[in-house]
Design an enzyme around this catalytic site. Structure first.
Site, PDB file in Angstrom:
ATOM      1  CG  ASN A  14      -2.186  -0.847   0.922  1.00 30.58           C
ATOM      2  OD1 ASN A  14      -3.076  -0.443   0.170  1.00 30.58           O
ATOM      3  ND2 ASN A  14      -2.220  -2.035   1.499  1.00 30.58           N
ATOM      4  CG  ASN A 108      -6.570   1.624   9.377  1.00 30.72           C
ATOM      5  OD1 ASN A 108      -5.420   1.209   9.179  1.00 30.72           O
ATOM      6  ND2 ASN A 108      -7.569   0.809   9.671  1.00 30.72           N
ATOM      7  CG  HIS A 110     -10.298  -3.069   7.869  1.00 32.02           C
ATOM      8  ND1 HIS A 110      -9.520  -3.667   8.833  1.00 32.02           N
ATOM      9  CD2 HIS A 110     -11.337  -3.914   7.647  1.00 32.02           C
ATOM     10  CE1 HIS A 110     -10.071  -4.811   9.186  1.00 32.02           C
ATOM     11  NE2 HIS A 110     -11.179  -4.985   8.483  1.00 32.02           N
ATOM     12  CG  ASP A 151     -10.924  -1.591  11.913  1.00 30.00           C
ATOM     13  OD1 ASP A 151      -9.951  -0.886  11.624  1.00 30.00           O
ATOM     14  OD2 ASP A 151     -10.843  -2.823  12.084  1.00 30.00           O
ATOM     15  CD  GLU A 181      -5.853  -3.798   1.125  1.00 32.40           C
ATOM     16  OE1 GLU A 181      -4.922  -3.246   1.718  1.00 32.40           O
ATOM     17  OE2 GLU A 181      -6.130  -5.003   1.298  1.00 32.40           O
TER      18      GLU A 181
HETATM   19  C1  GAR Z   1      -3.238  -4.688   3.894  1.00 32.21           C
HETATM   20  O1  GAR Z   1      -4.073  -5.673   3.339  1.00 32.21           O
HETATM   21  C2  GAR Z   1      -4.029  -3.789   4.822  1.00 32.21           C
HETATM   22  O2  GAR Z   1      -5.340  -3.555   4.386  1.00 32.21           O
HETATM   23  C3  GAR Z   1      -4.028  -4.624   6.088  1.00 32.21           C
HETATM   24  O3  GAR Z   1      -2.704  -5.115   6.160  1.00 32.21           O
HETATM   25  C4  GAR Z   1      -2.192  -5.313   4.823  1.00 32.21           C
HETATM   26  C5  GAR Z   1      -0.842  -4.642   4.691  1.00 32.21           C
HETATM   27  O4  GAR Z   1      -0.256  -4.950   3.453  1.00 32.21           O
HETATM   28  N1  GAR Z   1      -4.395  -3.847   7.220  1.00 32.21           N
HETATM   29  C6  GAR Z   1      -5.155  -4.321   8.211  1.00 32.21           C
HETATM   30  O5  GAR Z   1      -5.545  -5.466   8.260  1.00 32.21           O
HETATM   31  C7  GAR Z   1      -5.501  -3.317   9.298  1.00 32.21           C
HETATM   32  N2  GAR Z   1      -6.538  -3.808  10.149  1.00 32.21           N
HETATM   33  P1  GAR Z   1       0.950  -4.104   2.862  1.00 32.21           P
HETATM   34  O6  GAR Z   1       2.030  -4.001   3.945  1.00 32.21           O
HETATM   35  O7  GAR Z   1       1.446  -4.900   1.690  1.00 32.21           O
HETATM   36  O8  GAR Z   1       0.436  -2.742   2.451  1.00 32.21           O
END
Ligand code: GAR
Length: 208
Positions: A14, A108, A110, A151, A181
């Site tokens: 992200n 954030n 999610h 959340d 995302e």
């Molecule tokens: C993502 O899928 C994000 O939406 C999730 O962690 C991942 C991080 O991926 N976040 C949560 O679950 C927050 N509750 P990344 O490090 O490759 O961006």
């Protein structure tokens, strides 16, 4: 120029999507002034360094008591003086003091359509496991402002993603990232940077 700090814990895809969107002009009026991870080994830190963005690790493991970590984390944020804090896969509960101080200035991402599959214990792959267990046909992702709850803050943007019968949690996670995302996180930042949204009565609305 909106100065943002991105907080990460893992792979940082992200973060990469945000960096790429700034570089290609999809997101305007925004500069990433720092990336903070709670995990020294997070690949996200390497992504930041490769892009020439200052990258820092503040790990709870380096502090005997949680409150000392909270203070160190808050101190690092204050030092950077961001206009907006972006939680991009940041798996640490934020200090209450920080949420108060930065009210309306923390967002954030999610990996589900809130209010489904969110709250305490729902993060990363677990969210997709729960969605598949429940048998939902549509899932997705949400970007929201952060408030005192988990959340529960005002929703900025959501994008649906279809679930397929052959999905595993890993396959679904990848599709949610690619289709939702990496699209909606940069878009939310662009809206904030360009004054397109505001919070009214606990909801996000377009600014007239
Ligand atoms: C993502 O899928 C994000 O939406 C999730 O962690 C991942 C991080 O991926 N976040 C949560 O679950 C927050 N509750 P990344 O490090 O490759 O961006």
């Amino acid at each position: 120029m909106l100065k943002i700090v991105v907080c990460v814990s893992g792979g940082g895809t992200n973060l990469q999507a945000v960096m790429d969107s700034i570089a290609d002009g999809t997101v305007t009026g925004t500069k990433i002034i720092g990336v903070i991870s709670n995990n020294k080994k997070a690949y996200a830190l390497e992504r930041a360094q490769k892009a020439g963005i200052p990258a820092f690790c503040v790990s709870p493991k380096d502090y005997e008591v949680r409150e000392d970590f909270n203070q160190a984390f808050l101190h690092k944020i204050e030092e950077l003086e961001p206009d907006l804090i972006v939680l991009a896969g940041f798996l640490v509960v934020l200090p209450g003091e920080m949420i108060k101080r930065y009210a309306g200035r923390i967002i954030n991402i999610h990996p589900s359509l809130i209010p489904s599959f969110c709250g305490t214990g729902f993060y990363g792959l677990r969210v997709h496991e729960a969605a598949l267990e429940r048998g939902v046909k549509v899932t997705g992702a949400t970007v929201h402002f952060v408030d005192e709850g988990t959340d529960t803050g005002p929703i900025i943007i959501q994008k649906p993603v279809m679930v397929e019968e052959s999905d595993t949690p890993e396959i679904l996670q990848k599709r949610v990232m690619e289709q939702a995302e990496w699209v909606i996180l940069p878009k939310a930042i662009d809206w904030i940077a360009n004054g397109k949204i505001e919070i009214k009565d606990g909801k996000v609305i377009s600014r007239q």
